[in-house]
Design an enzyme around this catalytic site. Structure first.
Site, PDB file in Angstrom:
ATOM      1  N   THR A  58       8.389  50.302 -29.493  1.00 45.72           N
ATOM      2  CA  THR A  58       9.207  49.825 -28.367  1.00 45.72           C
ATOM      3  C   THR A  58       9.524  48.351 -28.507  1.00 45.72           C
ATOM      4  OG1 THR A  58       8.357  51.513 -26.887  1.00 45.72           O
ATOM      5  CG2 THR A  58       9.193  49.533 -25.850  1.00 45.72           C
ATOM      6  N   TYR A  67      15.067  54.346 -23.520  1.00 47.52           N
ATOM      7  CA  TYR A  67      15.474  53.517 -24.665  1.00 47.52           C
ATOM      8  C   TYR A  67      15.133  54.251 -25.955  1.00 47.52           C
ATOM      9  CZ  TYR A  67      10.475  52.640 -24.855  1.00 47.52           C
ATOM     10  OH  TYR A  67       9.123  52.811 -24.940  1.00 47.52           O
ATOM     11  N   THR A 123       3.095  51.234 -29.113  1.00 40.25           N
ATOM     12  CA  THR A 123       1.818  51.243 -28.369  1.00 40.25           C
ATOM     13  C   THR A 123       1.100  52.591 -28.448  1.00 40.25           C
ATOM     14  OG1 THR A 123       2.870  51.942 -26.299  1.00 40.25           O
ATOM     15  CG2 THR A 123       2.652  49.557 -26.659  1.00 40.25           C
ATOM     16  N   ASP A 124       1.859  53.684 -28.715  1.00 44.59           N
ATOM     17  CA  ASP A 124       1.267  55.012 -28.503  1.00 44.59           C
ATOM     18  C   ASP A 124       0.129  55.354 -29.455  1.00 44.59           C
ATOM     19  OD1 ASP A 124       2.799  55.479 -26.307  1.00 44.59           O
ATOM     20  OD2 ASP A 124       4.295  56.710 -27.308  1.00 44.59           O
ATOM     21  N   LYS A 132      -5.491  52.526 -25.193  1.00 43.48           N
ATOM     22  CA  LYS A 132      -4.340  52.497 -24.290  1.00 43.48           C
ATOM     23  C   LYS A 132      -4.768  53.196 -23.018  1.00 43.48           C
ATOM     24  CE  LYS A 132       0.599  53.219 -23.879  1.00 43.48           C
ATOM     25  NZ  LYS A 132       1.863  53.695 -24.456  1.00 43.48           N
ATOM     26  N   GLU A 158     -27.050  60.313 -29.156  1.00 45.45           N
ATOM     27  CA  GLU A 158     -27.511  61.176 -30.254  1.00 45.45           C
ATOM     28  C   GLU A 158     -28.592  62.133 -29.751  1.00 45.45           C
ATOM     29  OE1 GLU A 158     -26.695  61.298 -33.407  1.00 45.45           O
ATOM     30  OE2 GLU A 158     -25.601  59.444 -33.806  1.00 45.45           O
TER      31      GLU A 158
HETATM   32  C1  SIN Z   1       5.736  52.137 -27.302  1.00 41.48           C
HETATM   33  O1  SIN Z   1       5.802  51.379 -28.264  1.00 41.48           O
HETATM   34  O2  SIN Z   1       5.346  51.721 -26.179  1.00 41.48           O
HETATM   35  C2  SIN Z   1       6.118  53.583 -27.341  1.00 41.48           C
HETATM   36  C3  SIN Z   1       6.780  53.991 -28.592  1.00 41.48           C
HETATM   37  C4  SIN Z   1       5.895  53.856 -29.784  1.00 41.48           C
HETATM   38  O3  SIN Z   1       4.676  54.003 -29.676  1.00 41.48           O
HETATM   39  O4  SIN Z   1       6.446  53.634 -30.868  1.00 41.48           O
END
Ligand code: SIN
Length: 317
Positions: free
Chosen positions: A20, A34, A99-100, A170, A289
């Site tokens: 992104t 987007y 981010t994913d 995340k 464990e």
């Molecule tokens: C993002 O970057 O927030 C979503 C898309 C990606 O992970 O490439």
């Protein structure tokens, strides 16, 4: 304090992989509709005036939405990172990423390289065309962290916070403050370009090293993730076994607990030579464990446990 970074090193290399942070939308008010991975890393850098004062190099490694990250791109990325880190003039490497799956890539890099110089991943939740895009500030902060004398290892800079690869998760699907150090302290914060360290960076475990990546990609182990839940039985395990699988990570409930039929199916898989790791579907905390239970993934989230098991199986071969 001077770390092991070269004394005269002043170059930061920025590697682009998409995400992104490189995304564009038709409408500046649209933060979700987007297309990721549209702008090159050089364009991202040129949009940040203070970076003109830094000695930088850019290189486009990939241009993808990180939901589609793959082993071939991981291998290309880790090799380029390693080559750049070996250059005496390089003080650190920054990687722009989606981010994913950022936490998986960060953990993979840390466990393969455990670098002494900093390798800093950053990203954005809003595309580059948004009214209030978060990418430029995150990238500027990432470069400042890569140039900080105390920085080392794989770090993630996002929304003013610095996280280690082990701790990062995340934690929000949409908010700009989307990441947390879920099971420990943030490493540092970035305040007006200055890095304020909050905790000691943990000494890393012995890295796997680049040698484990030599195997042809099509022969890399198949490691799948499954989950315990109400009514979980062994059918998913049996389906995976019938397709051929080398490793299974189970996201157990609570402290890694498993329903009786799921545990029985996993033990049967283990008896057939499939490596099994027990993690938790909780947002934080380790699986303790126990000699009686299937092997624990410790405090690793299910996706990081999968990376760990993948590398362990690659190393075993
Ligand atoms: C993002 O970057 O927030 C979503 C898309 C990606 O992970 O490439």
């Amino acid at each position: 304090m001077q770390n092991t970074n070269e004394l005269n090193a002043d170059l930061v290399v920025i590697l682009g992989t998409g995400g992104t942070i490189a995304g564009t939308a038709q409408d500046a008010a649209d933060n979700v509709g987007y297309r990721a991975a549209q702008l090159g890393v050089l364009e991202l850098v040129r949009a940040i005036p203070p970076l003109a004062q830094r000695r930088l190099e850019t290189e486009q490694i990939a241009q993808l939405d990180s939901k589609d990250m793959d082993f071939a791109t991981w291998r290309k990325l880790v090799l380029r990172v390693s080559e750049h880190l070996a250059r005496p003039e390089v003080m650190g490497v920054v990687i722009t990423h989606g981010t994913d799956t950022l936490e998986e890539t960060a953990y993979f890099l840390q466990r393969v390289l455990a670098p002494t110089k900093p390798v800093v991943l950053t990203a954005a939740m809003r595309p580059a065309t948004a009214l209030q895009t978060d990418g430029p500030q995150n990238l500027l902060d990432a470069v400042n962290v890569a140039a900080d004398a105390q920085a080392r290892g794989v770090l993630i800079v996002f929304s003013g916070a610095v996280h280690s690869a082990e701790q990062l998760r995340k934690v929000h699907s949409y908010r700009v403050d989307a990441f947390a150090s879920a099971d420990g302290a943030r490493a540092a914060v970035v305040e007006e370009g200055r890095v304020r360290w909050l905790s000691q960076l943990a000494t890393s475990r012995t890295p796997f090293g680049l040698g484990v990546l030599n195997r042809p990609l099509q022969t890399w182990p198949r490691v799948q993730i499954l989950m315990n839940h109400v009514g979980a039985d062994g059918s998913v395990v049996e389906a995976l076994l019938s397709q051929g699988v080398d490793g299974l990570v189970v996201a157990g409930t609570g402290n890694g607990s498993l329903s009786l039929p799921l545990e029985a199916a996993l033990r049967a898989a283990q008896a057939q030579g499939v490596a099994v790791l027990r993690s938790t579907r909780c947002d934080a905390g380790p699986v303790t464990e126990s000699d009686q239970a299937l092997p624990s993934a410790g405090a690793l989230s299910p996706v990081k446990a999968r990376v760990e098991l993948l590398l362990t199986l690659l190393a075993a071969n």
